[in-house]
Design a protein around this motif. Sequence first.
Motif: not given
Lengths: 356, 313
Positions: B18, B22-23, B26, B46, B48-50, B104, B135-136, B165
């Motif tokens: 899960s 924020v994830q 994104f 940031l 990727p964001p956390v 980055a 992310i892919t 995901i």
Amino acid sequence: MTREIREIAVVAFAQTGHRRTSEELSEVEMLMPVLHDVLARTGLKAGDIGFTCSGSSDYLAGRAFSFTMALDGVGAWPPISESHVETDGAWALYEAWVKLLTGEAETALVYAYGKTSPGDVREVLTRQLDPYYVAPLWPDSVALAALQARALIDAGLTDERELAAIAARSRTAAAANPHAQLRGATPPGDPLVAPLRTGDCPPIGDGAAAVVLAAGDTARRLCDRPAWIRGLDHRIEAHSLGVRDLTDSPSTRLAAERAGAFELPVDTAELHAPFTSQEVVLRRALKLDLPGAEEVRINPSGGALAANPVMAAGLIRLGEAAARIQRGESDRALAHATSGPCLQQNLVAVLEGDAQ
Amino acid sequence: MPEVLKAPLAVEFPFTRSLGPVQSAFLTGLRERVVLGVKTVDSRTLVPPVEYDPVTAEELRDLVEVAPTGTVTTWAWNHHPRRGQPLGTPFAWVLVRLDGADTALLHALDAPGQDAVHTGMRVRVRWAEERTGAITDIACFEPYDGEPAQRTGHTGEFEDAVTGIVAAARLDYTYSPGRAQSAYLHALSGRRTVGERCPSCRKVYVPPRGACPTCGVATSEQVEVGPRGTVTTFCIVNIKAKNLDIEVPYVYAHIALDGADLALHARIGGMPYDQVRMGLRVEPVWTEGARFPDHYRPTGEPDAEYDTYKELL
């Protein structure tokens, strides 16, 4: 921090001969001779040990709860006081050290093992990465180390010639280490993930290691020259690689400060740098490149570039430093262990022998 | 020493994870071809964001859009792409600072060769054709010769945001069981059950694992046990296992083979499930070509006295 703390020492160290494969042995069969060896060096029996702590990862061999099978080798029944960390055994040593500091035990057995030959360790180690943003891309351990190496080269902090020299120095030193997997200089090799060549990377292999810790007078009784742990600390970097400055290791520097590494010079440093480029980062973080530090022997064992049984290679750094003190070849040594990608987590210990 | 036994072993899981808010934003953004970062208290972005500030650990929620173009901060040339990686031909691993971001993102860069890659080069996102909120969804980066791309002015609010995901993971191993278990398996293929005796406490372990868990020493003296044994305890299985062709209910039991000091487990057949009992005497039933007994069945002997097996429960 002026409170008197209990004196704890490494009193014995043993390790396997590290090899590309140990397929004829199960994990416990590989580990058990090392456990017997380390106990024999102290005259202790398994039942005399106050606390046992181990480090390993089930992902290496692909077997769930494999560490419980390994416990057969210490005689864990009836139940002993025992713990396990799913990381390098250096962190198991840290837990055992804390246990001894509390006064709940007088002696501790710490062991670690890694059988990387059953799987593909570069692929296996991707599973420790951020599962949302990074692990789905399967960036292997060499690729991530190569990103760090490039950052160092771009920053003018090293070049491929220096990296090759680190590899050669390490493996030449390992010629005198009967346990090492690569003994004697190897050619730089072909690019694996550029700028890293095969020679910049650690050998893949299986192995195990164990140490015995003891407190105060018990340590003096068990060992002619205990390697006293004067300081021990571990720290971690932010987990996102893109947040970090890959050319530096603030966590190593902080751990070293907290361990008292900068209070007096050391004569020996056992650094857990599986990749040549990581030694560059560590030497900077630990101020081993500063004037006056030229005399420090770095990785007289050959380091992880000569033998890298994953999950044991960090503990071996502490064991090698302690063994050097016990042999009278060092009076004050620094030992470092790492875990995770690009020196993610770092542990620093300062070990000393009594005046000779 | 007999030859080392080896077998392929695949460990495969579809990890279901899960996402935090924020994830979720994104990854949903990637599905919609929008790249979002998160602002820290000291106004860094940031990507990727956390969910939490890597320095202060404060909760972060202030989403901000960044451009799909950026600059390579470091790279490494991957000569031999491996399974699961973003591209099947040689490519560069890159850390990319997207325009508008302060940190980055790791990904792959599609380039014709390593001579075409350098730190500081400009790149842009190449979107995957099918995007799911992962992310892919960024297929990779590609060289880009231009100004920072325009942002869409997105707020970070989405209809139908992804909340999780599924990350498939497979690792392949070659399993070898070691000396003691190899000897056990070799003997079993000849329909003999061979345990090992502890030189210290004299217990016989079946199957042997190479070490006595009480004494912590190697076992090596081989001892043939069985073939008959005694049911020490059992359970009745009422749930049919996937891919297992056995009718339920059936009995699964701990069986102390004659001469063994450790019970092994196996299925009991050849009698109604509700007549199996502690102390029942059983023997193995082999099928043609099998490397281990299919199940155990009653021998017809009188039941064993409780005292003869109570230490093995």
